[in-house]
Design a protein around this motif. Structure first.
Motif, PDB file in Angstrom:
ATOM      1  N   LEU A 139      -9.518  -0.814   2.904  1.00 29.40           N
ATOM      2  CA  LEU A 139      -8.513  -0.106   2.114  1.00 29.40           C
ATOM      3  C   LEU A 139      -8.089  -1.057   1.004  1.00 29.40           C
ATOM      4  O   LEU A 139      -7.894  -2.253   1.244  1.00 29.40           O
ATOM      5  N   THR A 156      -1.609  -0.677  11.083  1.00 27.31           N
ATOM      6  CA  THR A 156      -3.019  -0.350  10.829  1.00 27.31           C
ATOM      7  C   THR A 156      -3.332  -0.450   9.346  1.00 27.31           C
ATOM      8  O   THR A 156      -4.396  -0.949   8.950  1.00 27.31           O
ATOM      9  N   THR A 157      -2.434  -0.001   8.512  1.00 25.49           N
ATOM     10  CA  THR A 157      -2.650  -0.067   7.063  1.00 25.49           C
ATOM     11  C   THR A 157      -2.821  -1.518   6.621  1.00 25.49           C
ATOM     12  O   THR A 157      -3.704  -1.830   5.821  1.00 25.49           O
ATOM     13  N   GLY A 183       3.238   0.426   9.700  1.00 24.73           N
ATOM     14  CA  GLY A 183       2.332  -0.097   8.677  1.00 24.73           C
ATOM     15  C   GLY A 183       1.334  -1.108   9.215  1.00 24.73           C
ATOM     16  O   GLY A 183       0.661  -1.788   8.448  1.00 24.73           O
ATOM     17  N   ALA A 202       3.810   2.509   2.630  1.00 25.28           N
ATOM     18  CA  ALA A 202       3.419   2.249   4.022  1.00 25.28           C
ATOM     19  C   ALA A 202       3.453   0.761   4.322  1.00 25.28           C
ATOM     20  O   ALA A 202       3.835   0.337   5.412  1.00 25.28           O
ATOM     21  N   ARG A 213      -6.254  -2.705   7.820  1.00 23.27           N
ATOM     22  CA  ARG A 213      -7.359  -2.111   7.059  1.00 23.27           C
ATOM     23  C   ARG A 213      -7.508  -2.780   5.691  1.00 23.27           C
ATOM     24  O   ARG A 213      -8.615  -2.954   5.204  1.00 23.27           O
ATOM     25  N   LYS A 260       0.861  -1.189   0.000  1.00 21.98           N
ATOM     26  CA  LYS A 260       0.000   0.000   0.000  1.00 21.98           C
ATOM     27  C   LYS A 260       0.890   1.228   0.000  1.00 21.98           C
ATOM     28  O   LYS A 260       1.775   1.363   0.843  1.00 21.98           O
TER      29      LYS A 260
END
Ligand code: ATP
Ligand code: MG
Length: 351
Positions: free
Chosen positions: A64, A54-55, A52, A29, A58, A22
């Motif tokens: 995301l 939470t990314t 990274g 990230a 998600r 991402k």
């Protein structure tokens, strides 16, 4: 709904990602993450701010869209089969899932009604969860008047209302006092005991240590280590014996004796009276090490070397993180050379 999920025939991993990416502008990230998380376990995603975590979560929770690579949750592609993924997962942590203006009971009953439970079943389930989470007394209070720890618990209660197959807990205990942290840990254990897979992100090494069967250490969007906590700890040695002497002049003798008695590498600390022995890798799970260490202490005493202080410990995950990244988890500026104070002491000792 629960029973449908439970009878799902999928026998593979709960989560599998390959080269997951991402980017936000120039910032990668999440930068090629490969994960494999077995169903029914707690998996820890451990890393500092901005790593990274939470990314990644998600993307796995279909909130995301990945820019590269693939991710499957119970065999379903998170992009092409997002709906199928959504019916199986629940997310809590850095996101509000409850309504601040409603009471604890109202929140849980509303959620239960929305997911198809009868009115009676909804009230029963709400009461059961509030009781299990130690929130019965606060049941009739608006959530906006809850303390941080109570708030975190009602969040988790809401997210497990329907016993999800996969629960994402994004830093569930950040900012909680030790008692509330322990309560959350107990809840996580209870949830897993019911068969739910948990992906837990945390910056706390001891939290991953307490809960997770396997851990991925992530830094700057990349997995820099992965394994059981035992494997991660073994990568920096099985344990450490720390010894402080009364008299710095006895350190060379102590070093020689400890090396023989423990069959270990002895590290001379910047503090002139301190030594650390890394007790070797391998099977010794502490018992053998403790026995060796007490024998070594007896030999020091026998040789007339006074020990002021002594400790035997497993390496902490903090040490693991330090060994892997060359920096401590919390401080960017962890000074590796001896501190000024230690240098001063060395000078005094050699003067
Ligand atoms: N929506 C966004 N837009 C731009 N950049 C973002 C966005 N979300 C995250 N980032 C950036 O991506 C990187 C990873 O962020 P992420 O939130 O995944 O980290 P984290 O490991 O969860 O950190 P923390 O422990 O602080 O929650 C950071 O550099 C962050 O600034
Ligand atoms: Mg985060």
């Amino acid at each position: 709904m629960t029973s449908k999920n439970r009878t799902d025939q999928w026998a593979g991993p709960a989560i599998e990602t390959a080269g997951l990416v991402k980017t936000f502008g120039d910032n990668r990230a999440v930068d090629g993450v490969d994960l494999r998380i077995e169903a029914g376990t707690v998996y820890g995603l451990l890393g500092p701010n901005g790593a990274g975590k939470t990314t990644t979560v998600r993307m796995l929770a279909t909130l995301l869209r990945p820019d590269g690579g693939e991710a499957h949750v119970f065999g379903h592609d998170v992009v092409r089969e997002a709906d199928a993924v959504r019916t199986r997962v629940s997310l809590t942590g850095q996101y509000a899932s409850v309504d601040e203006d409603l009471t604890g009971t109202e929140n849980l009953v509303l959620l239960a009604r929305l997911t198809g439970h009868s009115k009676k079943a909804s009230y029963d389930r709400a009461a059961q969860l509030l009781d299990a989470f130690g929130l019965s007394e606060a049941a009739a209070r608006q959530v906006k008047n809850y303390s941080g720890g109570m708030r975190r618990r009602i969040d988790i209660a809401a997210s497990i209302l329907n016993t999800p197959d996969l629960l994402f807990l994004d830093e569930p205990t950040t900012g909680l006092d030790p008692r509330s942290r322990n309560q959350v840990w107990e809840i996580v254990r209870a949830v897993v005991a019911q068969g739910t897979t948990v992906l837990l992100t945390t910056q706390y090494l001891d939290e991953a240590d307490q809960l997770a069967a396997r851990i991925a250490v992530i830094d700057k969007g990349k997995v820099i280590a992965e394994g059981t906590k035992g494997e991660l700890k073994a990568s920096v040695g099985a344990g450490a014996v720390h010894v402080r002497l009364r008299d710095a002049h006895q350190r060379p003798d102590a070093e020689r004796l400890l090396r023989q008695a423990l069959d270990a590498d002895i590290q001379l600390e910047p503090d002139p009276v301190a030594l650390t022995a890394r007790v070797g890798n391998g099977s010794s799970n502490g018992a053998g090490a403790a026995e060796k260490a007490s024998r070594a202490l007896a030999e020091l005493a026998h040789a007339g070397i006074t020990v002021d202080n002594f400790s035997l410990g497993q390496p902490s995950l903090d040490e693991v993180f330090l060994a892997l990244t060359g920096k401590s988890d919390h401080a960017e500026t962890s000074p590796q050379p001896p501190t000024k104070q230690a240098q001063q002491q060395t000078k005094e000792a050699t003067a």
